[in-house]
Design a protein around this motif. Structure first.
Motif, PDB file in Angstrom:
ATOM      1  N   UNK A   1       0.825  -1.212   0.000  1.00 54.42           N
ATOM      2  CA  UNK A   1       0.000   0.000   0.000  1.00 54.42           C
ATOM      3  C   UNK A   1       0.857   1.260   0.000  1.00 54.42           C
ATOM      4  N   UNK A   2       1.912   1.237   0.810  1.00 51.14           N
ATOM      5  CA  UNK A   2       2.818   2.398   0.841  1.00 51.14           C
ATOM      6  C   UNK A   2       3.457   2.654  -0.522  1.00 51.14           C
ATOM      7  N   UNK A   3       3.817   1.579  -1.161  1.00 47.24           N
ATOM      8  CA  UNK A   3       4.448   1.699  -2.489  1.00 47.24           C
ATOM      9  C   UNK A   3       3.441   2.236  -3.533  1.00 47.24           C
ATOM     10  N   UNK A   4       2.193   1.721  -3.442  1.00 42.81           N
ATOM     11  CA  UNK A   4       1.200   2.182  -4.413  1.00 42.81           C
ATOM     12  C   UNK A   4       0.834   3.654  -4.181  1.00 42.81           C
ATOM     13  N   UNK A   5       0.878   4.071  -2.904  1.00 48.60           N
ATOM     14  CA  UNK A   5       0.525   5.471  -2.631  1.00 48.60           C
ATOM     15  C   UNK A   5       1.670   6.420  -2.944  1.00 48.60           C
ATOM     16  N   UNK A   6       2.876   6.059  -2.585  1.00 48.02           N
ATOM     17  CA  UNK A   6       4.014   6.975  -2.719  1.00 48.02           C
ATOM     18  C   UNK A   6       4.885   6.704  -3.940  1.00 48.02           C
TER      19      UNK A   6
ATOM     20  N   UNK B   1       2.599  -4.221  -8.049  1.00 47.13           N
ATOM     21  CA  UNK B   1       3.968  -3.673  -8.031  1.00 47.13           C
ATOM     22  C   UNK B   1       4.441  -3.386  -9.462  1.00 47.13           C
ATOM     23  N   UNK B   2       4.173  -4.360 -10.351  1.00 48.07           N
ATOM     24  CA  UNK B   2       4.599  -4.173 -11.748  1.00 48.07           C
ATOM     25  C   UNK B   2       3.909  -2.963 -12.375  1.00 48.07           C
ATOM     26  N   UNK B   3       2.610  -2.792 -12.082  1.00 44.51           N
ATOM     27  CA  UNK B   3       1.868  -1.654 -12.641  1.00 44.51           C
ATOM     28  C   UNK B   3       2.394  -0.333 -12.077  1.00 44.51           C
ATOM     29  N   UNK B   4       2.693  -0.298 -10.781  1.00 46.12           N
ATOM     30  CA  UNK B   4       3.231   0.930 -10.180  1.00 46.12           C
ATOM     31  C   UNK B   4       4.589   1.253 -10.776  1.00 46.12           C
ATOM     32  N   UNK B   5       5.399   0.229 -10.938  1.00 48.81           N
ATOM     33  CA  UNK B   5       6.726   0.466 -11.517  1.00 48.81           C
ATOM     34  C   UNK B   5       6.620   0.960 -12.977  1.00 48.81           C
ATOM     35  N   UNK B   6       5.677   0.403 -13.741  1.00 49.91           N
ATOM     36  CA  UNK B   6       5.477   0.863 -15.107  1.00 49.91           C
ATOM     37  C   UNK B   6       5.001   2.324 -15.127  1.00 49.91           C
ATOM     38  N   UNK B   7       4.080   2.637 -14.222  1.00 47.30           N
ATOM     39  CA  UNK B   7       3.578   4.011 -14.171  1.00 47.30           C
ATOM     40  C   UNK B   7       4.648   4.984 -13.707  1.00 47.30           C
ATOM     41  N   UNK B   8       5.598   4.467 -12.904  1.00 51.44           N
ATOM     42  CA  UNK B   8       6.678   5.338 -12.425  1.00 51.44           C
ATOM     43  C   UNK B   8       7.611   5.769 -13.561  1.00 51.44           C
ATOM     44  N   UNK B   9       7.589   5.008 -14.669  1.00 52.77           N
ATOM     45  CA  UNK B   9       8.421   5.420 -15.789  1.00 52.77           C
ATOM     46  C   UNK B   9       7.894   6.704 -16.455  1.00 52.77           C
ATOM     47  N   UNK B  10       6.667   7.063 -16.133  1.00 52.66           N
ATOM     48  CA  UNK B  10       6.041   8.243 -16.698  1.00 52.66           C
ATOM     49  C   UNK B  10       5.870   9.310 -15.621  1.00 52.66           C
ATOM     50  N   UNK B  11       5.646  10.523 -16.095  1.00 50.25           N
ATOM     51  CA  UNK B  11       5.439  11.634 -15.153  1.00 50.25           C
ATOM     52  C   UNK B  11       4.078  11.491 -14.499  1.00 50.25           C
ATOM     53  N   UNK B  12       3.967  12.124 -13.368  1.00 43.12           N
ATOM     54  CA  UNK B  12       2.708  12.083 -12.630  1.00 43.12           C
ATOM     55  C   UNK B  12       2.045  13.453 -12.686  1.00 43.12           C
ATOM     56  N   UNK B  13       0.801  13.481 -12.281  1.00 50.41           N
ATOM     57  CA  UNK B  13       0.063  14.750 -12.266  1.00 50.41           C
ATOM     58  C   UNK B  13       0.704  15.740 -11.303  1.00 50.41           C
ATOM     59  N   UNK B  14       1.375  15.203 -10.285  1.00 55.44           N
ATOM     60  CA  UNK B  14       2.077  16.081  -9.350  1.00 55.44           C
ATOM     61  C   UNK B  14       3.227  16.807 -10.046  1.00 55.44           C
ATOM     62  N   UNK B  15       3.897  16.088 -10.954  1.00 51.16           N
ATOM     63  CA  UNK B  15       4.957  16.741 -11.726  1.00 51.16           C
ATOM     64  C   UNK B  15       4.392  17.901 -12.559  1.00 51.16           C
ATOM     65  N   UNK B  16       3.196  17.661 -13.106  1.00 49.97           N
ATOM     66  CA  UNK B  16       2.546  18.730 -13.899  1.00 49.97           C
ATOM     67  C   UNK B  16       2.198  19.907 -13.003  1.00 49.97           C
ATOM     68  N   UNK B  17       1.633  19.634 -11.845  1.00 48.16           N
ATOM     69  CA  UNK B  17       1.284  20.713 -10.925  1.00 48.16           C
ATOM     70  C   UNK B  17       2.525  21.497 -10.509  1.00 48.16           C
TER      71      UNK B  17
END
Length: 468
Positions: free
Chosen positions: A188-193, A237-253
């Motif tokens: 859960x911590x990994x998926x949130x952060x 975990x695999x999905x979070x790691x794949x999504x981490x390869x891309x920017x997040x909405x926080x980066x946009x903000x």
């Protein structure tokens, strides 16, 4: 040379030349004023075009900004249509406005600064677009992760594991469930952060669970634990790691919070406002120039027109007076000559038409004086000749009377001679008649002889024919 000595043609031509010269000068002034008005009007139109194109630069940038914001919020390519259209419109307006101000280096420099600010904003916009595209691409994995979480497979499997361990059928069940909870907490911590450090509880718990499962052998609990790891935890975990390869909405903000785009856009607006202010100042100056040219044209038309009219009438009256005064002088001389006054004093005329007429009248008067003088001398001679003729006529009359008496005497003698001649004539007529009668008788006798001869000849022929 005095104007009165000029010919009428020269005076009229001179007046027309002066009048035409004034009109030409007036036309030149008005033409220059109109030319200035046209030039100023063209420059005012040019200024409006520059202002219009400058505003279009800002509007095209606003369109780009609107498209960028729409794409940053929605993440769909359709939102970038205003951005691309505005970018193209900006290039067109910039090209037009730089061409319009090609003769103004200061404005050219300002538009270069506007273009530079626009390029800096477009670099920023491209960074935002790339960032939002990365977020959009990563959202597929995030959505897949959300779908995995929303499916409840992880919770269901974990609830089943808790129920099985709570049944008391497995030794070290509490230790096993604690390790599973550590794994779930780390997950859960990994998926949130989205940071690998938060997976440490998961890895620690998994290491212990693997050892426990190895000692438990193959049973339903081990299969369920492995199913939770494989079907849920590992996928998450695999999905979070794949999504981490891309920017997040926080980066946009974070990117938008820097307000770089606003700084570039404000600088561009300020520079365009400066350009428009300069053009408006130029437009005021050009309007004042146009008003001055218009006032000059109106003044030239008013003053020049009135002056031309006054001069034309004045000069025309002067020319007319100079001509009519000389004509009236010649008419006065002609009237005096017509009345028979040959004593009039005629001055020598100028070298023009009226002067020639004056000289002709003067020569005519002198000729008339000479003719009248000659007539008077001839009259005197005629009077003397008439007296002599009268004396001769008296003498001739006396001689004629004497000749008449002699003629009467001759007439009487001739009358008597005529009577004698008439008697001789009558005698001659009688003689002629007698001769005519004798001639007639001779002719008749000749005719009888001829008829007799013819008869004898006929008789002779008949006798000869009988004898034969």
């Amino acid at each position: 040379m005095k104007i009165s000595e000029l010919t009428i043609r020269s005076r009229l031509l001179f007046g027309n030349v002066i009048t035409v010269s004034i009109l030409v000068a007036l036309c030149v002034v008005v033409w220059n004023s109109i030319k200035t008005l046209n030039s100023t009007d063209a420059m005012v139109t040019h200024t409006f075009q520059v202002i219009d194109q400058s505003n279009r630069l800002v509007n095209s940038m606003v369109d780009q900004e609107t498209g960028l914001r729409g794409y940053a919020i929605g993440g769909q390519e359709e939102y970038l249509e205003p951005y691309h259209a505005g970018k193209q419109a900006f290039e067109q307006s910039l090209s037009i406005v730089k061409n319009l101000t090609s003769d103004n280096p200061a404005q050219q420099q300002r538009f270069d600064e506007v273009n530079r600010a626009a390029k800096e904003w477009q670099v920023y916009a491209q960074e935002v677009i790339v960032l939002r595209k990365s977020i959009h691409d990563g959202e597929a994995y995030v959505n897949e992760l959300k779908a995995l979480i929303a499916s409840g497979v992880g919770k269901d499997k974990m609830d089943n594991l808790r129920a099985e361990i709570a049944s008391g059928r497995y030794l070290n069940g509490e230790a096993l469930i604690n390790n599973m909870v550590n794994m779930e907490t780390g997950l859960r911590g990994f998926m949130l952060n989205r940071e690998e450090a938060f997976l440490e509880p998961y890895h620690d718990g998994k290491s212990k669970v693997d050892k426990q499962l190895a000692s438990m052998g193959d049973n339903q609990l081990s299969r369920d634990i492995q199913s939770w790891i494989d079907d849920y935890a590992s996928n998450a975990i695999a999905l979070v790691r794949e999504s981490n390869r891309f920017s997040s909405i926080d980066d946009l903000y974070a990117k938008l919070a820097q307000k770089q785009g606003k700084q570039y856009m404000d600088g561009l607006r300020n520079k365009v406002a400066e350009i428009i202010n300069v053009e408006q100042v130029l437009m005021v100056e050009r309007k004042e120039s146009a008003n001055s040219a218009s006032d000059l044209a109106l003044m030239a038309l008013a003053v020049g027109g009135v002056s031309s009219i006054v001069f034309c009438f004045g000069f025309g009256a002067f020319i007319s007076r100079s001509i009519t005064s000389q004509i009236n002088y010649v008419i006065g001389i002609a009237k005096q000559l017509a009345k028979g006054d040959l004593t009039v004093n005629i001055e020598k005329g100028a070298k023009n038409e009226i002067g020639e007429l004056t000289n002709s009248l003067k020569a005519t008067a002198e000729s008339l004086k000479t003719i009248i003088g000659n007539m008077m001398v001839a009259s005197e001679r005629l009077s003397s000749s008439s007296t002599q003729l009268t004396n001769i006529t008296v003498s001739t009359n006396n001689g004629a009377n004497e000749q008449m008496l002699m003629t009467d005497q001759v007439a009487v003698a001739m009358n008597q001679m005529s009577i004698s001649v008439q008697e001789v004539a009558r005698n001659a007529v009688d003689t002629a008649q007698s001769a005519s009668e004798a001639s007639d008788e001779a002719i008749q006798g000749l005719t009888v002889v001829q008829e007799t001869t013819t008869s004898i000849n006929s008789l002779e022929s008949e006798i000869e024919s009988t004898m034969a």
